[in-house]
Design an enzyme around this catalytic site. Structure first.
Site, PDB file in Angstrom:
ATOM      1  N   ASP A  31       0.852  -1.188   0.000  1.00  0.00           N
ATOM      2  CA  ASP A  31       0.000   0.000   0.000  1.00  0.00           C
ATOM      3  C   ASP A  31       0.891   1.242   0.000  1.00  0.00           C
ATOM      4  O   ASP A  31       1.916   1.300   0.680  1.00  0.00           O
ATOM      5  CB  ASP A  31      -0.913  -0.004   1.230  1.00  0.00           C
ATOM      6  CG  ASP A  31      -2.071   0.972   1.088  1.00  0.00           C
ATOM      7  OD1 ASP A  31      -3.215   0.504   0.987  1.00  0.00           O
ATOM      8  OD2 ASP A  31      -1.826   2.202   1.080  1.00  0.00           O
ATOM      9  N   ILE A  32       0.487   2.247  -0.769  1.00  0.00           N
ATOM     10  CA  ILE A  32       1.290   3.466  -0.890  1.00  0.00           C
ATOM     11  C   ILE A  32       1.249   4.296   0.403  1.00  0.00           C
ATOM     12  O   ILE A  32       2.147   5.114   0.645  1.00  0.00           O
ATOM     13  CB  ILE A  32       0.791   4.305  -2.095  1.00  0.00           C
ATOM     14  CG1 ILE A  32       1.867   5.218  -2.618  1.00  0.00           C
ATOM     15  CG2 ILE A  32      -0.479   5.071  -1.773  1.00  0.00           C
ATOM     16  CD1 ILE A  32       1.564   5.859  -3.963  1.00  0.00           C
ATOM     17  N   ASN A  86     -12.992  -3.028   2.502  1.00  0.00           N
ATOM     18  CA  ASN A  86     -13.935  -1.928   2.608  1.00  0.00           C
ATOM     19  C   ASN A  86     -14.855  -1.993   1.399  1.00  0.00           C
ATOM     20  O   ASN A  86     -14.384  -2.032   0.261  1.00  0.00           O
ATOM     21  CB  ASN A  86     -13.182  -0.589   2.636  1.00  0.00           C
ATOM     22  CG  ASN A  86     -12.303  -0.458   3.874  1.00  0.00           C
ATOM     23  OD1 ASN A  86     -12.688  -0.875   4.963  1.00  0.00           O
ATOM     24  ND2 ASN A  86     -11.109   0.115   3.709  1.00  0.00           N
ATOM     25  N   GLY A  92     -15.372   3.171   3.883  1.00  0.00           N
ATOM     26  CA  GLY A  92     -13.972   3.568   3.733  1.00  0.00           C
ATOM     27  C   GLY A  92     -13.355   3.217   2.401  1.00  0.00           C
ATOM     28  O   GLY A  92     -12.158   3.428   2.205  1.00  0.00           O
ATOM     29  N   GLN A  93     -14.150   2.662   1.482  1.00  0.00           N
ATOM     30  CA  GLN A  93     -13.564   2.302   0.179  1.00  0.00           C
ATOM     31  C   GLN A  93     -13.280   3.564  -0.633  1.00  0.00           C
ATOM     32  O   GLN A  93     -14.139   4.441  -0.765  1.00  0.00           O
ATOM     33  CB  GLN A  93     -14.511   1.383  -0.609  1.00  0.00           C
ATOM     34  CG  GLN A  93     -13.872   0.841  -1.884  1.00  0.00           C
ATOM     35  CD  GLN A  93     -14.724  -0.189  -2.621  1.00  0.00           C
ATOM     36  OE1 GLN A  93     -15.882  -0.436  -2.245  1.00  0.00           O
ATOM     37  NE2 GLN A  93     -14.163  -0.793  -3.655  1.00  0.00           N
ATOM     38  N   HIS A  99     -10.234  -5.180  -3.457  1.00  0.00           N
ATOM     39  CA  HIS A  99      -8.919  -5.473  -2.892  1.00  0.00           C
ATOM     40  C   HIS A  99      -9.075  -5.849  -1.433  1.00  0.00           C
ATOM     41  O   HIS A  99      -9.995  -5.389  -0.759  1.00  0.00           O
ATOM     42  CB  HIS A  99      -7.967  -4.274  -3.033  1.00  0.00           C
ATOM     43  CG  HIS A  99      -8.532  -2.999  -2.501  1.00  0.00           C
ATOM     44  ND1 HIS A  99      -9.456  -2.255  -3.207  1.00  0.00           N
ATOM     45  CD2 HIS A  99      -8.339  -2.347  -1.323  1.00  0.00           C
ATOM     46  CE1 HIS A  99      -9.800  -1.190  -2.497  1.00  0.00           C
ATOM     47  NE2 HIS A  99      -9.145  -1.225  -1.340  1.00  0.00           N
ATOM     48  N   HIS A 101      -7.086  -5.652   2.104  1.00  0.00           N
ATOM     49  CA  HIS A 101      -5.946  -5.115   2.858  1.00  0.00           C
ATOM     50  C   HIS A 101      -5.383  -6.218   3.733  1.00  0.00           C
ATOM     51  O   HIS A 101      -6.132  -6.971   4.365  1.00  0.00           O
ATOM     52  CB  HIS A 101      -6.396  -3.982   3.793  1.00  0.00           C
ATOM     53  CG  HIS A 101      -6.926  -2.772   3.103  1.00  0.00           C
ATOM     54  ND1 HIS A 101      -6.157  -1.654   2.904  1.00  0.00           N
ATOM     55  CD2 HIS A 101      -8.149  -2.486   2.588  1.00  0.00           C
ATOM     56  CE1 HIS A 101      -6.900  -0.720   2.293  1.00  0.00           C
ATOM     57  NE2 HIS A 101      -8.100  -1.207   2.091  1.00  0.00           N
TER      58      HIS A 101
HETATM   59  P1  5GP Z   1      -9.702   1.472   0.238  1.00  0.00           P
HETATM   60  O1  5GP Z   1      -9.758   2.794   0.942  1.00  0.00           O
HETATM   61  O2  5GP Z   1     -10.388   1.546  -1.106  1.00  0.00           O
HETATM   62  O3  5GP Z   1     -10.157   0.313   1.063  1.00  0.00           O
HETATM   63  O4  5GP Z   1      -8.170   1.187  -0.010  1.00  0.00           O
HETATM   64  C1  5GP Z   1      -7.452   1.738  -1.073  1.00  0.00           C
HETATM   65  C2  5GP Z   1      -6.003   1.658  -0.717  1.00  0.00           C
HETATM   66  O5  5GP Z   1      -5.254   1.864  -1.875  1.00  0.00           O
HETATM   67  C3  5GP Z   1      -5.573   2.714   0.310  1.00  0.00           C
HETATM   68  O6  5GP Z   1      -5.039   2.086   1.452  1.00  0.00           O
HETATM   69  C4  5GP Z   1      -4.537   3.527  -0.458  1.00  0.00           C
HETATM   70  O7  5GP Z   1      -3.458   3.947   0.355  1.00  0.00           O
HETATM   71  C5  5GP Z   1      -4.106   2.577  -1.545  1.00  0.00           C
HETATM   72  N1  5GP Z   1      -3.666   3.246  -2.758  1.00  0.00           N
HETATM   73  C6  5GP Z   1      -4.316   4.257  -3.407  1.00  0.00           C
HETATM   74  N2  5GP Z   1      -3.631   4.615  -4.511  1.00  0.00           N
HETATM   75  C7  5GP Z   1      -2.545   3.802  -4.560  1.00  0.00           C
HETATM   76  C8  5GP Z   1      -1.448   3.713  -5.481  1.00  0.00           C
HETATM   77  O8  5GP Z   1      -1.347   4.432  -6.461  1.00  0.00           O
HETATM   78  N3  5GP Z   1      -0.515   2.766  -5.219  1.00  0.00           N
HETATM   79  C9  5GP Z   1      -0.613   1.935  -4.128  1.00  0.00           C
HETATM   80  N4  5GP Z   1       0.374   1.044  -3.967  1.00  0.00           N
HETATM   81  N5  5GP Z   1      -1.618   2.008  -3.241  1.00  0.00           N
HETATM   82  C10 5GP Z   1      -2.571   2.933  -3.466  1.00  0.00           C
END
Ligand code: 5GP
Length: 113
Positions: A31-32, A86, A92-93, A99, A101
């Site tokens: 994760d970034i 999420n 929180g998505q 995906h 986590h």
């Molecule tokens: P969500 O909030 O949808 O459950 O999780 C999305 C995740 O993707 C977040 O934890 C966010 O930090 C990660 N993320 C968003 N953009 C990027 C990216 O460009 N590269 C990577 N490696 N992770 C990303």
């Protein structure tokens, strides 16, 4: 045609990411914006928006991810970890490409925020 998700762009090597594991159906990346010392994302290559968008024809996708996660964490010698999905913006998505986590290497509170 819909814009590709950020994860599809990573899968297609249009944008960089630290790739931990990859096979024909899935990828695990770092994760970034890590929320734990280990914070990976396990992603199906098929662009499904979220759990709510799974259909009967997606049978096998999530269990494949589970086996891939189990194998990767086992290979890394990590036994304790939390998996989070999420589903929907109120949950929180923020990236609408399914995906999971994977969070590890710190004590994780319960209930989650
Ligand atoms: P969500 O909030 O949808 O459950 O999780 C999305 C995740 O993707 C977040 O934890 C966010 O930090 C990660 N993320 C968003 N953009 C990027 C990216 O460009 N590269 C990577 N490696 N992770 C990303």
């Amino acid at each position: 045609m819909n814009e590709k998700s950020i994860f599809t762009k990573i899968i297609e090597r249009e944008i960089p990411a630290n790739i931990i594991y990859e096979d024909e159906k899935s990828i695990i990346i770092e994760d970034i914006s890590p929320q734990a010392p280990i914070h990976y994302l396990a992603i199906p290559k098929k662009e499904i928006k979220g759990i709510s968008d799974l259909s009967e024809s997606d049978q096998g996708i999530v269990d494949h991810l589970m086996i891939v996660i189990k194998n990767e964490m086992s290979n890394q010698g990590i036994n304790d970890y939390r998996l989070v999905i999420n589903n929907g913006s109120e949950a929180g998505q923020t990236v609408f490409h399914l995906h999971i986590h994977i969070l590890a290497n710190r004590t994780l509170g319960w209930p989650p925020g």
